[in-house]
Design a protein around this motif. Structure first.
Motif, mmCIF file in Angstrom:
data_model
loop_
_atom_site.group_PDB
_atom_site.id
_atom_site.type_symbol
_atom_site.label_atom_id
_atom_site.label_comp_id
_atom_site.label_asym_id
_atom_site.label_seq_id
_atom_site.Cartn_x
_atom_site.Cartn_y
_atom_site.Cartn_z
ATOM 1 N N GLU A 46 0.841 -1.205 0.000
ATOM 2 C CA GLU A 46 0.000 0.000 0.000
ATOM 3 C C GLU A 46 0.875 1.254 0.000
ATOM 4 O OE1 GLU A 46 -3.142 0.240 -0.444
ATOM 5 O OE2 GLU A 46 -3.751 -1.857 -0.228
ATOM 6 N N LYS B 184 2.265 1.706 -3.477
ATOM 7 C CA LYS B 184 1.243 2.249 -4.385
ATOM 8 C C LYS B 184 1.178 3.773 -4.264
ATOM 9 C CE LYS B 184 -2.779 0.305 -4.125
ATOM 10 N NZ LYS B 184 -3.916 -0.423 -3.505
ATOM 11 N N ASN C 253 -3.039 -4.495 -6.889
ATOM 12 C CA ASN C 253 -4.365 -4.752 -6.311
ATOM 13 C C ASN C 253 -4.797 -6.190 -6.565
ATOM 14 O OD1 ASN C 253 -4.682 -2.173 -5.251
ATOM 15 N ND2 ASN C 253 -5.662 -1.387 -7.104
#
Length: 461
Positions: A191, A194, A264
């Motif tokens: 995360e 990202k 994802n």
């Protein structure tokens, strides 16, 4: 990237390809999709046009990757283009860009076609067959997107070239990534990455990279030796996937969108054990190449990638990575990830209990490897504590013959020297079968039952 092959070092091959449990419904759906894909690809108004259409597509595929690797020679100072096999895993029909020395592949226009022998393991991998090193790719899983195709082809071509790049493949088990805490901090790391790749400013990007590496460092502190075992898979698959991404020819926005989508998809996988490296190193590498274009050329089998990226980005981690990780988790959906992983852990306990009974506690069939060649799906695996990894499907060839597991799984031992399946239910000559598996024995081998334990094993005559 999910379907991989593994061969002994004596076979001069690599795992690509090497990737929780696929349930039976998923298997059935996946196979139906693959079959439908082939049907649509072959289906034409006139029967005589069927093969021609596929041949034309494959010719285009070969030309695409040939041009892409030529344009990207400066990446590794090498043109990766070379012998390739595109294979239908259900019929073993192969399409190649060069002939084989055994004459199995016959020239058909600008390509070569033929049916691969049954002892050739099928998978997305670099293999040695008929005296030639090949990059093999499974046809049903080739994307309709040109850049995604080139990405996959370049990844496997890199594996074929690895030994000459001082990166001969070597891996170790990362079973800890089936544990709740490890999954949480890997998820948090991704995360943060990202956010880093979407950052508009260098300062913001480096903050997210630092947080990502903080989560990584804490995860490695929680699980002894995980820094070295993760590093081995990242050196193998992570550098290969980075190479694929760079050769694919996407622009900055396309690359960002691609990485976010693939990340994802990865985070929704039931298992991270054998697939994480496809998603960690490519992001760090892509972010670093903007300031250090040739960073990857400094990598060798002795490189510790976590330390390398800390130095390359000029970052230092806090002394207390546990405290810092807990403090910043909220920036990356920490509470939601905790809930998801807690629910998964409860489900996984039941799955593991079932496999332990099936392959350890109840009578079972152990098959020792002598000179193995194995293919399997890396995305749906289950780790059984210190007993090994269950692969829902696999195919293995060895001196003793060929084992095909279509459903129900097989337990690979921790040091990968044997596989355990359920007991035989039918034996006719050299063909032995059980619940979801089939074994075809070569001359000189027998199946033996231990009357005391009820377990089976292979013996030589």
């Amino acid at each position: 990237m999910g379907l991989s092959s593994e061969l002994d070092v004596t076979n001069s091959s690599t795992e690509a390809s090497p990737t929780v449990v696929r349930n039976l419904k998923c298997l059935a759906v996946m196979k139906r999709i693959a079959i439908v894909t082939f049907f649509l690809l072959f289906q034409q108004v006139a029967f005589g046009q069927k093969e021609l259409t596929l041949k034309d597509s494959i010719t285009v595929y070969f030309e695409e990757i040939k041009l892409a690797t030529k344009k990207s020679i400066e990446l590794w100072d090498m043109d990766f283009y070379g012998p390739m096999l595109l294979v239908n895993p259900y019929t073993r029909q192969a399409f190649a860009n060069s002939p084989d020395s055994a004459g199995v592949l016959k020239q058909d226009g600008t390509i070569f076609t033929g049916k691969l022998p049954n002892n050739v393991i099928i998978g997305n991998a670099a293999i040695c067959w008929s005296g030639t090193n090949w990059a093999m790719i499974l046809l049903p899983f080739i994307s309709q997107n040109k850049q995604d195709r080139i990405n996959l082809f370049a990844h496997e071509l890199f594996h074929k070239a690895q030994p000459s790049l001082r990166l001969r493949p070597a891996e170790a088990n990362n079973n800890h990534l089936d544990k709740k805490e490890a999954r949480i901090y890997l998820h948090l790391e991704m995360e943060a990455l990202k956010k880093a790749i979407q950052s508009a400013e260098t300062r913001e990007m480096k903050m997210h990279i630092k947080n990502a590496l903080t989560f990584r460092k804490y995860r490695n502190l929680l699980f002894a030796r995980s820094d070295s075992t993760e590093n081995l898979l990242e050196l193998n698959e992570g550098i290969a996937e980075y190479t694929g991404i760079m050769i694919a020819g996407r622009n900055k926005m396309e690359t960002t969108n691609y990485i976010i989508k693939k990340t994802n998809d990865f985070l929704s996988n039931p298992s991270y054990v054998r697939t994480f490296a496809y998603y960690t190193i490519p992001v760090y590498g892509y972010l670093l190449q903007h300031s250090a274009k040739e960073w990857h050329r400094q990598i060798n089998l002795n490189t510790h990638l976590t330390d390398y990226f800390l130095n390359a980005f000029n970052l230092s981690l806090p002394n207390d990575v546990k405290k810092r990780s807990e403090a910043i988790a909220g920036l990356y959906n920490g509470e939601q990830i905790l809930v998801q992983e807690t629910e998964r852990e409860e489900k996984t306990k039941k799955i593991v209990a079932g496999y332990k009974a099936k392959f350890i506690e109840e009578p079972h069939f152990e098959i020792a490897f002598e000179k193995k060649s194995v293919s399997y799906d890396t995305r749906y695996v289950v780790t059984i504590e210190d007993k090994g990894i269950v692969y829902p499907t696999m195919k293995a060839t060895d001196n003793w013959g060929t084992l095909t597991v279509e459903h129900g799984g097989g337990l690979m031992s921790p040091n990968r020297d044997k596989v355990t399946i359920t007991i035989p239910v039918k034996m006719e000559g050299n063909e032995i079968s059980g619940d979801g598996w089939m074994l075809k024995l070569n001359e000189g081998y027998n199946v033996k039952k231990d009357e005391k334990t009820g377990n089976y094993s292979l013996t030589k005559k």
